[in-house]
Scaffold this motif. Sequence first.
Motif, mmCIF file in Angstrom:
data_model
loop_
_atom_site.group_PDB
_atom_site.id
_atom_site.type_symbol
_atom_site.label_atom_id
_atom_site.label_comp_id
_atom_site.label_asym_id
_atom_site.label_seq_id
_atom_site.Cartn_x
_atom_site.Cartn_y
_atom_site.Cartn_z
ATOM 1 N N ASP A 171 -10.961 -7.709 5.760
ATOM 2 C CA ASP A 171 -9.750 -7.617 4.941
ATOM 3 C C ASP A 171 -9.836 -8.540 3.732
ATOM 4 O OD1 ASP A 171 -8.645 -5.768 6.633
ATOM 5 O OD2 ASP A 171 -7.496 -7.229 7.786
ATOM 6 N N THR B 166 -12.089 -6.885 1.225
ATOM 7 C CA THR B 166 -11.455 -5.669 0.730
ATOM 8 C C THR B 166 -10.447 -5.971 -0.374
ATOM 9 O OG1 THR B 166 -11.731 -4.509 2.825
ATOM 10 C CG2 THR B 166 -9.984 -3.735 1.370
ATOM 11 N N ILE B 167 -9.603 -6.957 -0.154
ATOM 12 C CA ILE B 167 -8.602 -7.328 -1.161
ATOM 13 C C ILE B 167 -9.279 -7.805 -2.439
ATOM 14 C CG2 ILE B 167 -6.725 -8.935 -1.679
ATOM 15 C CD1 ILE B 167 -6.012 -8.857 1.307
ATOM 16 N N SER C 8 -1.759 -4.559 -1.157
ATOM 17 C CA SER C 8 -2.613 -5.092 -0.096
ATOM 18 C C SER C 8 -2.488 -6.607 0.018
ATOM 19 C CB SER C 8 -4.074 -4.717 -0.360
ATOM 20 O OG SER C 8 -4.250 -3.326 -0.375
ATOM 21 N N SER D 249 0.856 -7.383 1.567
ATOM 22 C CA SER D 249 0.897 -6.934 2.962
ATOM 23 C C SER D 249 0.110 -7.851 3.886
ATOM 24 C CB SER D 249 0.339 -5.508 3.075
ATOM 25 O OG SER D 249 1.100 -4.606 2.310
ATOM 26 N N TYR D 250 -0.989 -8.420 3.363
ATOM 27 C CA TYR D 250 -1.840 -9.241 4.221
ATOM 28 C C TYR D 250 -1.123 -10.502 4.712
ATOM 29 C CZ TYR D 250 -6.020 -11.328 6.157
ATOM 30 O OH TYR D 250 -6.924 -11.868 7.029
ATOM 31 N N ILE E 174 -5.548 -3.553 7.072
ATOM 32 C CA ILE E 174 -5.611 -3.465 5.605
ATOM 33 C C ILE E 174 -6.849 -2.689 5.184
ATOM 34 C CG2 ILE E 174 -5.840 -4.781 3.463
ATOM 35 C CD1 ILE E 174 -3.097 -5.018 4.619
ATOM 36 N N TRP E 175 -7.959 -2.940 5.857
ATOM 37 C CA TRP E 175 -9.229 -2.290 5.535
ATOM 38 C C TRP E 175 -9.145 -0.777 5.701
ATOM 39 C CZ3 TRP E 175 -13.869 -1.447 3.743
ATOM 40 C CH2 TRP E 175 -14.821 -0.718 4.442
ATOM 41 N N TRP F 201 -6.655 0.720 3.218
ATOM 42 C CA TRP F 201 -7.263 0.705 1.887
ATOM 43 C C TRP F 201 -8.280 1.830 1.732
ATOM 44 C CZ3 TRP F 201 -12.547 -0.447 0.856
ATOM 45 C CH2 TRP F 201 -12.859 -0.479 -0.502
#
Length: 265
Positions: free
Chosen positions: A118, A121-122, A185, A188-189, A198-199, A202
């Motif tokens: 995550d 990803t962000i 994202s 949200s995390y 999240i991953w 996304w």
Amino acid sequence: MFPLFEPINWFIIYTFWLTLALCFFLFLWMLKKLSLKFWFDYLIFQKNILWYFLSVFFISRLFYVVWKWHDLKYIKNTFEFFVMNDYNFSLVGAITWFFLVLFITMRIRKERLDNFIDWLTISLLFILSFGFIWALLWWQVYGRETTIWIEILYTHPFTPIPFQVPIFPLPIIYSILFFILFSVSYISYMYVHIKWLIWYVWLIAMSCVFLIFEYFSWKYDIFKDSIWINMTQTFSLFLIIFAGYRLLKILKFNEGKDKEKIILN
């Protein structure tokens, strides 16, 4: 657009290399920022920066060569497959190889990938909005002729774009959408409790963006020559199916539990 600037005589600044360097350092900055905020181990990535950069750079170009094989197969000099004046690369290839290298790194370190996915990803979402500005300046991404009243006209004398009329501003749309995805994202995390959520969300959101808006692209590749969608859309369909399946497994695993407590801190 503006592939290069010449502020003074004999001093040329190429927007490709300028924006590539900017994206690279912005990615490192966001990784560092998130590592301090959410207690990630930044050294895991820092110690392998050169390996990540060179391998992703090489493989993304290789993906592009395969994607445009009908045109590039006639090149006689092998070196030109990877160093050409068009500076085109495959985003699909870059993302695929980045996470493959990440997976290998985690296996070597005997770390769990879901502890870091995550975080990365962000950070990747953050630089995608800047990356498509780069694609706009150097013409790697552009749309086809449309009549939606948001079109842009390419008037630079060296533009390789074949259209003489205003076309769909695809890289601008991508840049805006990925900045929105990054913002959602990131916020949200701070509340989501389930790792990997999240991953997977996304992956689905990114894939849907590409699946829809690639219809406005000029791209023709070995996939679209044979079927009705291009390589990016085909890859996006695969990711939607994969991420959707994994999300269903998460929900099934937590079936019967208090969803609000499971998902939110």
